[in-house]
Scaffold this active site. Structure first.
Site, mmCIF file in Angstrom:
data_model
loop_
_atom_site.group_PDB
_atom_site.id
_atom_site.type_symbol
_atom_site.label_atom_id
_atom_site.label_comp_id
_atom_site.label_asym_id
_atom_site.label_seq_id
_atom_site.Cartn_x
_atom_site.Cartn_y
_atom_site.Cartn_z
ATOM 1 N N HIS A 155 0.832 -1.219 0.000
ATOM 2 C CA HIS A 155 0.000 0.000 0.000
ATOM 3 C C HIS A 155 0.858 1.258 0.000
ATOM 4 O O HIS A 155 0.376 2.340 0.317
ATOM 5 C CB HIS A 155 -0.931 0.011 1.219
ATOM 6 C CG HIS A 155 -1.654 -1.274 1.437
ATOM 7 N ND1 HIS A 155 -1.189 -2.260 2.278
ATOM 8 C CD2 HIS A 155 -2.786 -1.760 0.871
ATOM 9 C CE1 HIS A 155 -2.013 -3.310 2.240
ATOM 10 N NE2 HIS A 155 -2.979 -3.033 1.392
HETATM 11 FE FE1 FES Z 1 0.229 -1.927 3.769
HETATM 12 FE FE2 FES Z 1 2.831 -2.265 3.955
HETATM 13 S S1 FES Z 1 1.796 -0.524 3.301
HETATM 14 S S2 FES Z 1 1.284 -3.692 4.376
#
Ligand code: FES
Length: 190
Positions: A155
């Site tokens: 993410h």
């Molecule tokens: Fe979501 Fe690493 S940014 S698991």
């Protein structure tokens, strides 16, 4: 002896037959409870081989400068990174940045006995503190981080050269496991 005399003797402090039966029954019950409790307590006491697995030793000198390796500890991956002088300098410079989870570069390499560690070796859990993906280190394929450390492709969390969260949804810096150097470059983790 009449029944009345017997009861009177009991009330006066002499143990009656019924008292003796109660005492004996209580002792058996207590012994039984202890016998039942022991396996339970024993189960909660980790076996020697489990305790041994709880800590590991690793010679950090095996990691070349500017690279990192992954080792397993308690079923979890850890990064051991041998930082370059530039990475350390950048980490110290970033102490003054606006940090989401404030920690100095020195604190990031501190041993668990609160003695200074080795600034060139960064030992951290290799799971992103957002949802646990494994971040990609600088110079690894897929790295597009903005702070010279690690990038989590799940993410988009960016970590700096000290493994501190700088951008993205992760709430915390990469966790540092408890460790101490036991001599030279050998570190005991856990
Ligand atoms: Fe979501 Fe690493 S940014 S698991």
């Amino acid at each position: 002896m009449s029944a009345t005399n017997h009861e009177v003797a009991g009330e006066a402090g002499e143990p009656t037959r019924r008292d003796m039966i109660h005492v004996a029954t209580g002792a058996v019950a207590a012994g039984g409870a202890a016998m039942l409790a022991w396996p339970l307590i024993n189960q909660m006491n980790p076996a020697a081989d489990t305790r041994a697995l709880a800590s590991i030793e690793f010679d950090v000198s095996k990691v070349a400068e500017g690279s990192q390796t992954k080792i397993m500890w308690r079923g979890k991956p850890l990064f051991v990174r041998h930082r370059t002088a530039e990475e350390i300098a950048q980490g110290k410079k970033d102490d003054a940045a606006d940090l989401k989870d404030p920690q100095t570069d020195d604190q990031r390499t501190m041993q668990s006995n609160e003695q200074p560690g080795k600034p060139e070796y960064l030992i951290m859990e290799a799971n992103c503190t957002h949802l646990g993906c494994i971040p990609v280190g600088i110079a690894e394929p897929g790295y597009i981080g903005e702070y010279g450390g690690w990038f989590c492709p799940c993410h988009g969390s960016h970590y700096d050269t000290a493994g501190r969260i700088r951008k993205g949804p992760a709430p915390k810096n990469l966790y540092i496991p408890p460790y101490v150097y036991t001599g030279g470059t050998v570190v005991k983790i856990g």
